[in-house]
Enzyme design. Structure first.
Site, PDB file in Angstrom:
ATOM      1  N   SER B  11     -25.234  57.689 -77.536  1.00 15.12           N
ATOM      2  CA  SER B  11     -24.353  57.233 -78.498  1.00 15.12           C
ATOM      3  C   SER B  11     -24.061  58.706 -79.019  1.00 15.12           C
ATOM      4  O   SER B  11     -23.671  59.648 -78.319  1.00 15.12           O
ATOM      5  CB  SER B  11     -24.807  56.319 -79.721  1.00 15.12           C
ATOM      6  OG  SER B  11     -23.744  55.987 -80.573  1.00 15.12           O
ATOM      7  N   HIS B  38     -21.185  55.162 -76.650  1.00 14.85           N
ATOM      8  CA  HIS B  38     -20.111  54.610 -77.469  1.00 14.85           C
ATOM      9  C   HIS B  38     -19.088  55.544 -78.086  1.00 14.85           C
ATOM     10  O   HIS B  38     -19.241  56.703 -78.120  1.00 14.85           O
ATOM     11  CB  HIS B  38     -20.979  54.510 -79.210  1.00 14.85           C
ATOM     12  CG  HIS B  38     -22.001  53.527 -78.733  1.00 14.85           C
ATOM     13  ND1 HIS B  38     -23.267  53.426 -79.574  1.00 14.85           N
ATOM     14  CD2 HIS B  38     -22.205  52.207 -78.153  1.00 14.85           C
ATOM     15  CE1 HIS B  38     -23.906  52.423 -79.119  1.00 14.85           C
ATOM     16  NE2 HIS B  38     -23.390  51.886 -78.454  1.00 14.85           N
ATOM     17  N   ASP B 131     -28.758  50.186 -80.599  1.00  9.77           N
ATOM     18  CA  ASP B 131     -28.258  49.592 -79.639  1.00  9.77           C
ATOM     19  C   ASP B 131     -29.075  50.246 -78.262  1.00  9.77           C
ATOM     20  O   ASP B 131     -29.376  51.429 -78.190  1.00  9.77           O
ATOM     21  CB  ASP B 131     -26.848  50.058 -79.386  1.00  9.77           C
ATOM     22  CG  ASP B 131     -25.728  49.108 -78.269  1.00  9.77           C
ATOM     23  OD1 ASP B 131     -26.761  48.160 -77.879  1.00  9.77           O
ATOM     24  OD2 ASP B 131     -25.173  49.686 -77.754  1.00  9.77           O
TER      25      ASP B 131
END
Lengths: 284, 189
Positions: B11, B38, B131
């Site tokens: 991310s 992401h 995540d």
């Protein structure tokens, strides 16, 4: 962290796969909805999700429940249909349609457009607005179809949350809109209500791409972010339906990450605008 | 070779981290790599093109139903989930956001674990949310190999730290070692 549930491995996974196949067969025979050729990874996730929410022991129990309980089936139906959409989604592709495809559509005396899998209808109204601004709406008909009756009813109503209106307006401007999006709706509390006259040339209909066939000759088929949930066999079949439905030289418009490249039916189309996923049926 | 695919979740801080890892791999790296980074919903394929120019392996955006080929890294497109099917092909989905993300690392890891079981290597790199940790735990349960960037040197340590807490991680390595680790798995003896 969620509690550790034993992941199915080897034999357990084979059994789960078989249970899924039996469940889908049961749904098809009882209700006529055919999910047997949906992409498995997606299907598995959605079914497990419902299993967990419903507190059922296993897919066998779910099969029993779905056969005897129509309301539960309706829930599952909604789980298996993804209705993510927005007005003028992928504005650059709308601009391409407006600037380069509409002029070709104008050469037909009457234009028929099929929005296959229209979900809640945002893109149908986007198309109606675009055709109106290009002076083509009066001699067009848009067939907007979906198998999800709840979504289709929303599409018919054309009432959307005002929360997203800023994004829709910005999409509309980027797509080459000639006026202002606000010209096409009125507001009521938290909602935007698309104006009635936009629906004049639209026919909303319950149609299942998997089990229903061709119903008219089209100049343009729009099917965006629908076939990603299907396996390749089913994709071939659906695109064949579109092929049969299109007039020679007709247009097929797909979602931003979809393509005909890996499919046999791809030979029967020419990639007209690769970036915007617009294809043209060969003249043969 | 026991392994069949590598999945990578990253991310915040991902651009440089991905470059550092993927540029270590030779063009004939024998596994496909599936990557969730992401991104903002409106991002184009800049990241894939940027990485492709800097790596020996091929880097591209994943397309629906594409078979995952060795020596290629597939990036999840912005605003789509990336999943792996049992037959090793890629699938996209517009399902709801998971962990406030689409694409979601958990979704990729879970589906790849289903498809490849112990034939999977999963890598969690820098990031500012958790995540990936659920998916990493799922892939460990099905016998895969878990590699996590050492939070101590990570630009954003939250994601690797959450991954380490979620399951028994096989290797915790500083960023420069991760690419070498993957490349060395297949160096001819």
């Amino acid at each position: 962290m969620s509690p550790a549930r034993e992941e199915p491995a080897g034999e357990a996974k084979e059994i789960e796969d078989l249970e899924i196949s039996l469940l889908l067969e049961a749904i098809f025979r009882r209700y006529g909805y055919d999910f047997r050729d949906y992409a498995r990874a997606h299907l598995r996730r959605r079914l497990r999700h419902r299993l967990e929410l419903a507190g059922l022991a296993d897919l066998g129990a779910m099969q029993h429940r779905v056969l005897s309980d129509r309301d539960f089936f309706e829930l599952l139906l909604r789980d298996l249909s993804i209705n993510v959409t927005e007005m003028f989604r992928d504005p650059a592709a709308y601009r391409r349609i407006r600037e380069d495809v509409v002029p070709l559509l104008k050469t037909y005396p009457f234009v028929k457009i099929w929005h296959a899998g229209c979900a809640t209808g945002e893109e149908v109204y986007s198309m109606a607005i675009l055709l109106h601004e290009e002076g083509l709406l009066e001699r067009s008909r848009i067939y907007a179809t979906d198998f999800n009756r709840v979504a289709l009813q929303k599409a018919r109503e054309g009432v959307y949350s005002l929360e997203r209106v800023r994004q829709y307006s910005s999409n509309y401007q980027k797509s080459g809109g000639r006026a202002s999006l606000v010209d096409y709706y009125r507001t009521d509390n938290e909602s935007m209500l698309l104006k009635n006259w936009l629906r004049q040339q639209v026919v909303f209909a319950d149609h299942n791409l998997v089990t229903d066939g061709v119903f008219s000759e089209m100049q343009l088929v729009v099917c965006r972010n629908v076939v990603i949930y299907f396996n390749r066999d089913l994709q071939e079949r659906i695109f064949n339906t579109f092929y049969q439905s299109l007039c020679p030289g007709g247009f097929l418009w797909l979602g931003a990450k979809e393509s005909l490249k890996l499919l046999q039916i791809g030979e029967k189309f020419r990639e007209l605008y690769g970036e915007e996923k617009i294809f043209k049926k060969n003249l043969q | 070779m026991p392994y069949r695919a590598v999945v990578i979740g990253v991310s915040a801080g991902g651009l440089e981290a991905l470059r550092e890892v993927l540029s270590c791999l030779p063009a004939d790296f024998p596994l496909p790599l599936l990557v969730v980074q992401h991104l903002g919903v409106d991002s184009d394929d800049f990241l894939a093109r940027w990485l492709d120019q800097r790596c020996a392996i091929k880097v591209k955006e994943a397309e629906d139903k594409e078979p995952a080929a060795p020596g290629t890294a597939y990036l999840a497109p912005a605003n789509y989930h990336l999943l792996m099917e049992d037959d090793g092909s890629l699938a996209l989905s517009l399902e709801d956001w998971v962990n406030f993300s689409r694409p979601s690392i958990d979704l990729l890891f879970e589906s790849a674990a289903e498809a490849y079981g112990k034939g999977l290597i999963a890598v969690v790199l820098t990031g500012a949310n958790d995540d990936g940790s659920r998916g990493l735990a799922a892939m460990k349960r099905s016998g895969g190999l878990a590699v996590v960037q050492d939070p101590a040197g990570a630009e954003f340590p939250v994601m690797p730290r959450a991954a380490i807490q979620a399951t028994q991680v096989d290797f915790v390595l500083p960023l420069p070692a991760i690419g070498r680790f993957l490349a060395n798995l297949y160096r001819p003896a």
